[in-house]
Write an enzyme that holds these catalytic residues in place. Structure first.
Site, PDB file in Angstrom:
ATOM      1  N   LYS A 105       0.850  -1.206   0.000  1.00 33.34           N
ATOM      2  CA  LYS A 105       0.000   0.000   0.000  1.00 33.34           C
ATOM      3  C   LYS A 105       0.874   1.241   0.000  1.00 33.34           C
ATOM      4  CE  LYS A 105      -1.951   1.494   3.974  1.00 33.34           C
ATOM      5  NZ  LYS A 105      -2.810   1.432   5.157  1.00 33.34           N
ATOM      6  N   ARG A 157       0.546   5.179   0.786  1.00 31.39           N
ATOM      7  CA  ARG A 157      -0.383   6.163   1.352  1.00 31.39           C
ATOM      8  C   ARG A 157      -0.131   7.511   0.706  1.00 31.39           C
ATOM      9  NH1 ARG A 157      -4.107   6.878   4.977  1.00 31.39           N
ATOM     10  NH2 ARG A 157      -4.099   4.834   5.952  1.00 31.39           N
ATOM     11  N   ASP A 174      -6.942  -6.104   9.792  1.00 29.40           N
ATOM     12  CA  ASP A 174      -6.189  -4.878  10.046  1.00 29.40           C
ATOM     13  C   ASP A 174      -6.321  -4.530  11.520  1.00 29.40           C
ATOM     14  OD1 ASP A 174      -4.575  -2.737   9.485  1.00 29.40           O
ATOM     15  OD2 ASP A 174      -5.827  -1.939   7.880  1.00 29.40           O
TER      16      ASP A 174
HETATM   17  C1  R5P Z   1      -2.204   1.638   8.725  1.00 31.90           C
HETATM   18  O1  R5P Z   1      -1.020   1.433   8.853  1.00 31.90           O
HETATM   19  C2  R5P Z   1      -3.225   0.970   9.577  1.00 31.90           C
HETATM   20  O2  R5P Z   1      -2.840  -0.319   9.925  1.00 31.90           O
HETATM   21  C3  R5P Z   1      -4.589   0.950   8.910  1.00 31.90           C
HETATM   22  O3  R5P Z   1      -4.509   0.190   7.725  1.00 31.90           O
HETATM   23  C4  R5P Z   1      -5.065   2.318   8.551  1.00 31.90           C
HETATM   24  O4  R5P Z   1      -4.751   3.205   9.561  1.00 31.90           O
HETATM   25  C5  R5P Z   1      -6.546   2.319   8.296  1.00 31.90           C
HETATM   26  O5  R5P Z   1      -6.941   3.631   8.041  1.00 31.90           O
HETATM   27  P1  R5P Z   1      -8.039   3.960   6.945  1.00 31.90           P
HETATM   28  O6  R5P Z   1      -9.255   3.151   7.302  1.00 31.90           O
HETATM   29  O7  R5P Z   1      -8.262   5.440   7.098  1.00 31.90           O
HETATM   30  O8  R5P Z   1      -7.477   3.625   5.615  1.00 31.90           O
END
Ligand code: R5P
Length: 297
Positions: A179, A181, A205
């Site tokens: 991923k 960001r 997650d």
């Molecule tokens: C990121 O490193 C976390 O493990 C989550 O994947 C992330 O924070 C989820 O955030 P969102 O739902 O805003 O994508």
């Protein structure tokens, strides 16, 4: 309410206190019963509104300290600011460390938390930290309802270990998404490591915040040939406004989260919530008996 559920498991009452606001918005708290020489457990996730919840916790701990509590344990099932655990660029703070310092500054001697975003946050504390995991709780909930031919999906490299624990539980392969960001609300899946073709997927997650990570993962998995049978499991369901819309995809059969964060919107048929109160109560029982909590990890 999680504090009540934990108290119920331990067969004790929740202590009385008020949590309010002064007219200018400052936090106003008061303990309504003595805590002198008592073992105090403050239950507060620092979930949104993060700053309010953090200051409420700090104020309550300070009130306990000044009222001569014997020991203060903060049960912070969801530890906010955990994603600010390192500097990504110059002139940035490490706010998770600031939060840890603040908790210690008001006399918190022990912290209990669940599925910290990264384990190294424990090292930000001098105080004892018991970092529990909701994986066994989530696995128990999922066990009887998972479709055959399953792959467990880690939505980023950082969640590999977490995903591996689910995979071990279900005897399924792990698939890892890479991923990128773009911002706090935008992510992009650039690679998939592993084969998802004709497989059902369990995306796991630590948290669902905006839902962007899961939504992007669902799209990438379907494009890679996964069956439209996707289940999502996360410890912390922050589920910010808009998250439900992002997760509302016909392929998403179920979204399972725990109650580390109080969730308002329960009018959502795909959403299921499992309580981690028994996990935390078990940890507290062992802690009070000076026992080991190793078997709870
Ligand atoms: C990121 O490193 C976390 O493990 C989550 O994947 C992330 O924070 C989820 O955030 P969102 O739902 O805003 O994508």
């Amino acid at each position: 309410m999680l504090a009540e559920a934990i108290a119920y498991e331990l067969d004790v009452q929740v202590g009385a206190c008020t949590v309010d606001r002064f007219p200018d918005g400052e936090v106003a708290v008061q303990l309504l019963e003595p805590v002198r020489r008592k073992e105090v457990f403050l239950v507060q996730s620092t979930s949104p509104p993060v700053n309010d919840h953090l200051v409420e916790l700090l104020a309550l701990a300070d009130a306990c300290r000044r009222a001569a509590a014997a020991r203060i344990t903060a049960i912070v099932p969801y530890f906010g600011y955990a994603r600010a655990d390192k500097r990504h660029g110059r002139r940035e703070p490490i706010t998770a460390r600031v939060a840890a310092d603040l908790l210690e500054a008001v006399g918190i001697a022990h912290v209990v938390t669940v599925d910290l975003h990264t384990p190294q946050i424990e090292g930000f504390f001098h105080a004892a930290v018991d970092s529990l995991t909701a994986v066994p709780t989530l696995c128990r909930e999922l066990r009887d309802r998972l479709p055959p031919g399953l792959a467990v999906v880690s939505p980023d490299v950082g969640r590999m270990r977490f995903a591996t624990e689910f995979a071990r539980c279900f005897g399924a392969p792990v698939v890892v998404l890479h991923k990128r960001r773009e911002s706090g609300t935008e992510t992009e899946v650039t690679h998939i490591v592993g084969d998802v073709s004709r497989r059902a997927c369990l995306i796991v997650d630590d948290m669902i915040s905006t839902g962007g990570t899961v939504a992007e993962s669902v799209t990438a998995l379907l494009e890679a040939g996964a069956r439209p049978e996707i289940i999502v499991a996360a410890t912390h369901g922050l589920l910010l406004p808009g998250a439900r819309d992002k997760l509302d995809h016909p392929a998403v059969r179920e979204v399972l989260v725990t109650d580390t964060v109080a969730i308002d919107d329960r009018n959502w048929p795909q959403l299921r919530i499992v309580s981690i109160a028994p996990l935390i109560a078990g940890a507290l029982e062992r802690f009070l008996a000076d026992g080991s909590i190793g078997d709870l990890y």
